[in-house]
Design a protein around this motif. Structure first.
Motif, PDB file in Angstrom:
ATOM      1  N   ASP A   1       0.827  -1.210   0.000  1.00  0.00           N
ATOM      2  CA  ASP A   1       0.000   0.000   0.000  1.00  0.00           C
ATOM      3  C   ASP A   1       0.860   1.258   0.000  1.00  0.00           C
ATOM      4  OD1 ASP A   1      -1.885   1.964   0.306  1.00  0.00           O
ATOM      5  OD2 ASP A   1      -2.805   1.129   2.104  1.00  0.00           O
TER       6      ASP A   1
ATOM      7  N   HIS B   1      -1.441   5.562   1.589  1.00  0.00           N
ATOM      8  CA  HIS B   1      -1.716   6.037   2.948  1.00  0.00           C
ATOM      9  C   HIS B   1      -2.883   5.292   3.597  1.00  0.00           C
ATOM     10  CE1 HIS B   1       1.114   9.224   2.026  1.00  0.00           C
ATOM     11  NE2 HIS B   1       0.388   9.547   0.972  1.00  0.00           N
ATOM     12  N   GLY B   2      -2.902   3.978   3.426  1.00  0.00           N
ATOM     13  CA  GLY B   2      -3.894   3.149   4.095  1.00  0.00           C
ATOM     14  C   GLY B   2      -5.231   3.066   3.408  1.00  0.00           C
TER      15      GLY B   2
ATOM     16  N   GLN C   1       2.589  -1.164   4.558  1.00  0.00           N
ATOM     17  CA  GLN C   1       2.534   0.257   4.254  1.00  0.00           C
ATOM     18  C   GLN C   1       3.911   0.746   3.813  1.00  0.00           C
ATOM     19  OE1 GLN C   1      -0.231   1.943   4.313  1.00  0.00           O
ATOM     20  NE2 GLN C   1      -1.607   0.789   5.625  1.00  0.00           N
TER      21      GLN C   1
END
Length: 258
Positions: A69, A72-73, A90
């Protein structure tokens, strides 16, 4: 910056040794063990993250999959939606070599599918390929063209890692956007945001078996598909697992009579 150096063409050897010739052998072609390589590009809000997750879930056939990802989530907001379960890594810096490491970690964890959301960051994000070219250019007196001597191998190695991942790969990419005037249902012209080409190196779609684009209405159009069932199809608000993953798996598992 967008002007890339021509590919280096290496001369092919005129003759092979007898040992090398003996090692070469043809065999019947089939798709056994082949994994899907799918890309979705689109403008912000087109639904590419959600649709990509649904496709990955369908390809995983109920197993947890991995998501790399860069948004940003954003992917995590859909965790549990329609039963979708996945693990997430992340990232906030986008050196292509870090994506290679992330793919290696996903392979070690034996995820059946990995989703990269999005691949665009590894092109034009912090420490992405374009940044690497600029850094390398300083070694050549600020010549960005010469900087591709370093940037091109990084980009090529990253693409190779995507293609050799032992499971299925689903990658999303941002589209370069423009506002154009289009006629609406009332016959009036209004500005509409449309996507142009993907924010990645030109020609990246050739590396995928299936490449699609989505627009702001969540309409998906296949730009390219080696899967006959999806060739030139247009889907309105697709269910990725049912409408895309299933026909892809059916295609990969089918083989002509030997």
């Amino acid at each position: 910056m967008s002007q890339l150096p021509p590919p280096v063409r290496r001369a092919q050897p005129q003759q092979q040794s007898a040992a090398a010739e003996d090692a070469v052998g043809f065999r019947p072609a089939n798709k056994a063990g082949r994994k899907a390589r799918i890309s979705i590009q689109g403008v912000s809000g087109s639904g590419k993250t959600k649709t990509g997750l649904s496709i990955a879930w369908g390809l995983a056939e109920g197993e947890r999959f991995g998501v790399i990802d860069t948004e940003h989530g954003a992917a995590s907001l859909y965790a549990g939606d329609h039963g979708i379960q996945f693990d997430v890594l992340q990232m906030d810096r986008y050196d292509p070599r870090d994506l290679i490491k992330a793919l290696e970690a996903a392979a070690k964890a034996r995820y059946p599918v990995v989703k990269v959301d999005s691949l665009s960051h590894f092109w034009k994000g912090t420490d992405g390929t374009l940044d690497q070219v600029e850094k390398a250019a300083s070694k050549y007196g600020g010549n960005s063209f010469a900087g591709w001597k370093d940037g091109t191998p990084l980009q090529n190695d990253m693409v190779a890692a995507l293609l050799t991942f032992p499971g299925h790969v689903v990658a999303t990419m941002r589209s370069q956007t423009e506002w154009v005037l289009q006629e609406n249902a009332r016959g009036r012209r209004e500005p509409v945001m449309v996507g142009m080409r993907a924010e990645q190196r030109k020609g990246i779609e050739y590396e995928f078996d299936i490449a699609a684009e989505m627009d702001i209405t969540n309409r998906l159009r296949f730009l390219k598909s080696r899967c006959p069932a999806l060739h030139q199809q247009i889907l309105e608000r697709p269910d990725g697992a049912r409408d895309i993953a299933k026909p892809v798996l059916d295609w990969l598992r089918s083989n002509p009579a030997q």
